[in-house]
Motif scaffolding. Structure first.
Motif, short mmCIF file in Angstrom:
data_model
loop_
_atom_site.label_atom_id
_atom_site.label_comp_id
_atom_site.label_asym_id
_atom_site.label_seq_id
_atom_site.Cartn_x
_atom_site.Cartn_y
_atom_site.Cartn_z
N ASN A 105 0.84 -1.19 0.00
CA ASN A 105 0.00 0.00 0.00
C ASN A 105 0.88 1.25 0.00
O ASN A 105 1.87 1.31 0.73
N ASP A 126 -4.65 3.92 0.87
CA ASP A 126 -5.86 3.35 0.29
C ASP A 126 -6.57 2.53 1.37
O ASP A 126 -6.27 1.35 1.58
N THR A 127 -7.51 3.17 2.06
CA THR A 127 -8.18 2.50 3.16
C THR A 127 -9.18 1.44 2.68
O THR A 127 -9.46 0.48 3.40
N TYR A 129 -8.61 -0.62 0.18
CA TYR A 129 -7.73 -1.78 0.01
C TYR A 129 -7.37 -2.36 1.38
O TYR A 129 -7.46 -3.57 1.60
#
Length: 138
Positions: A105, A126-127, A129
């Motif tokens: 990430n 990217d929360t 993800y």
């Protein structure tokens, strides 16, 4: 040393300590007593954590519990940009989740440094993800 140079040095030294596994032991050196760490988004770990103890004994363990800490966790730093008391660090985190999946990430953290210590950190990644890979089923 200008405030820009000092800010860059503080953040670069913190990142080196993080990469070397020394950040927890040296938290008082890097973070002001009332420092805040904010994780954007709606993960179970999102929110604002206040003070080095909350950051390193509340937020960090809650995140690390999602990883297999017997395997390497790396921060591949792209760079640090500083201006006055502000700095932005960008890196890619590579790790293995507790469930054995690969985790990759991209992370950006906006820092503010006061009197040679981190007073504020705002973390973005990217929360969606992270939620799928780290928190699915919880």
């Amino acid at each position: 040393m200008s405030s820009t140079d000092e800010t860059r040095t503080v953040i670069e030294n913190y990142i080196r300590a993080l990469q070397g596994g020394e950040a927890v032991e040296r938290r008082g050196e890097f973070f002001a007593p009332d420092a805040t760490w904010t994780l954007a988004g709606d993960l179970p770990t999102s929110g604002t954590w206040v003070g080095p103890d909350q950051i390193f004994h509340g937020f960090l363990p809650a995140m690390l519990a999602r990883f297999d800490t017997t395997k390497p966790m790396r921060q591949e730093v792209r760079g640090v940009i500083a201006d006055g008391d502000r700095a932005v660090a960008e890196w890619t985190t590579r790790a293995t989740t507790a469930a054995g999946a690969e985790y990759v990430n991209d992370v950006v953290i906006a820092f503010r440094v006061v009197d040679g210590r981190i007073a504020e950190a705002r973390e973005y990644f990217d929360t969606a993800y992270a939620n799928r890979v780290l928190f699915a089923g919880n």
